[in-house]
Design a protein around this motif. Structure first.
Motif, short mmCIF file in Angstrom:
data_model
loop_
_atom_site.label_atom_id
_atom_site.label_comp_id
_atom_site.label_asym_id
_atom_site.label_seq_id
_atom_site.Cartn_x
_atom_site.Cartn_y
_atom_site.Cartn_z
N GLY A 28 0.82 -1.22 0.00
CA GLY A 28 0.00 0.00 0.00
C GLY A 28 0.84 1.26 0.00
O GLY A 28 0.54 2.23 -0.69
N HIS A 29 1.93 1.25 0.79
CA HIS A 29 2.83 2.40 0.81
C HIS A 29 3.52 2.58 -0.53
O HIS A 29 3.68 3.71 -1.01
N LYS A 30 3.94 1.49 -1.12
CA LYS A 30 4.65 1.58 -2.40
C LYS A 30 3.77 2.16 -3.50
O LYS A 30 4.25 2.81 -4.40
N LYS A 31 2.46 1.92 -3.41
CA LYS A 31 1.54 2.46 -4.41
C LYS A 31 1.24 3.94 -4.16
O LYS A 31 1.09 4.71 -5.09
N ALA A 32 1.14 4.33 -2.89
CA ALA A 32 0.72 5.69 -2.55
C ALA A 32 1.86 6.70 -2.57
O ALA A 32 1.64 7.88 -2.87
N LEU A 33 3.08 6.28 -2.26
CA LEU A 33 4.18 7.23 -2.12
C LEU A 33 4.50 8.03 -3.38
O LEU A 33 4.76 9.24 -3.28
N PRO A 34 4.51 7.43 -4.58
CA PRO A 34 4.76 8.27 -5.76
C PRO A 34 3.71 9.37 -5.95
O PRO A 34 4.05 10.51 -6.28
N GLY A 35 2.46 9.05 -5.69
CA GLY A 35 1.41 10.07 -5.80
C GLY A 35 1.57 11.17 -4.78
O GLY A 35 1.41 12.35 -5.08
N ILE A 36 1.91 10.79 -3.56
CA ILE A 36 2.15 11.79 -2.51
C ILE A 36 3.34 12.67 -2.88
O ILE A 36 3.31 13.89 -2.71
N GLY A 37 4.39 12.06 -3.42
CA GLY A 37 5.56 12.83 -3.85
C GLY A 37 5.22 13.83 -4.93
O GLY A 37 5.69 14.98 -4.90
N VAL A 38 4.40 13.43 -5.89
CA VAL A 38 3.99 14.34 -6.97
C VAL A 38 3.15 15.49 -6.40
O VAL A 38 3.35 16.65 -6.77
N LEU A 39 2.24 15.18 -5.50
CA LEU A 39 1.42 16.24 -4.89
C LEU A 39 2.27 17.24 -4.10
O LEU A 39 2.06 18.45 -4.20
N ILE A 40 3.25 16.75 -3.36
CA ILE A 40 4.13 17.66 -2.61
C ILE A 40 4.97 18.50 -3.56
O ILE A 40 5.17 19.70 -3.33
N ALA A 41 5.45 17.90 -4.65
CA ALA A 41 6.24 18.65 -5.62
C ALA A 41 5.40 19.75 -6.28
O ALA A 41 5.87 20.89 -6.44
N VAL A 42 4.18 19.43 -6.65
CA VAL A 42 3.30 20.43 -7.27
C VAL A 42 2.97 21.55 -6.28
O VAL A 42 2.99 22.73 -6.63
N GLN A 43 2.71 21.18 -5.02
CA GLN A 43 2.43 22.18 -4.00
C GLN A 43 3.63 23.11 -3.82
O GLN A 43 3.47 24.33 -3.76
N SER A 44 4.82 22.55 -3.73
CA SER A 44 6.02 23.36 -3.55
C SER A 44 6.24 24.27 -4.75
O SER A 44 6.58 25.45 -4.59
N LEU A 45 6.05 23.74 -5.95
CA LEU A 45 6.22 24.55 -7.15
C LEU A 45 5.24 25.72 -7.17
O LEU A 45 5.62 26.86 -7.44
#
Length: 91
Positions: A28-45
């Protein structure tokens, strides 16, 4: 910005070692972490892009008054009354 991010990563890494947090991830973590990473990157940008376009005085005003705005919206939306101790910290 890079230095601050590097120091933060170093501190988090030290905390992980000190508290012996296991680094093994389940499926479950392996599936969710890339999406969370993309959301954090977009938020930071978005955040850094918006701040780069603001005058410094306006950015400081927004940053330093956000506790007051949060208290105001909590009062209006949730009917939450701030305690005296919390009001004293806002000053």
């Amino acid at each position: 910005m890079s230095f601050r991010s590097g120091v933060t990563a170093l501190v988090v890494g030290v905390l992980l070692v000190v508290y012996r947090v296991p680094l093994r991830l389940d499926a479950g973590h392996k599936k969710a972490l890339p999406g969370i990473g993309v959301l954090i990157a977009v938020q930071s940008l978005c955040l850094y892009s918006a701040v780069a376009r603001l005058p410094v005085a306006l950015a400081l005003l927004a940053f330093n008054t956000y506790p007051l705005w949060t208290a105001l919206w909590a009062r209006l939306v949730y009917k939450h009354r701030a305690s005296a101790a919390r009001c004293w910290r806002c000053r």
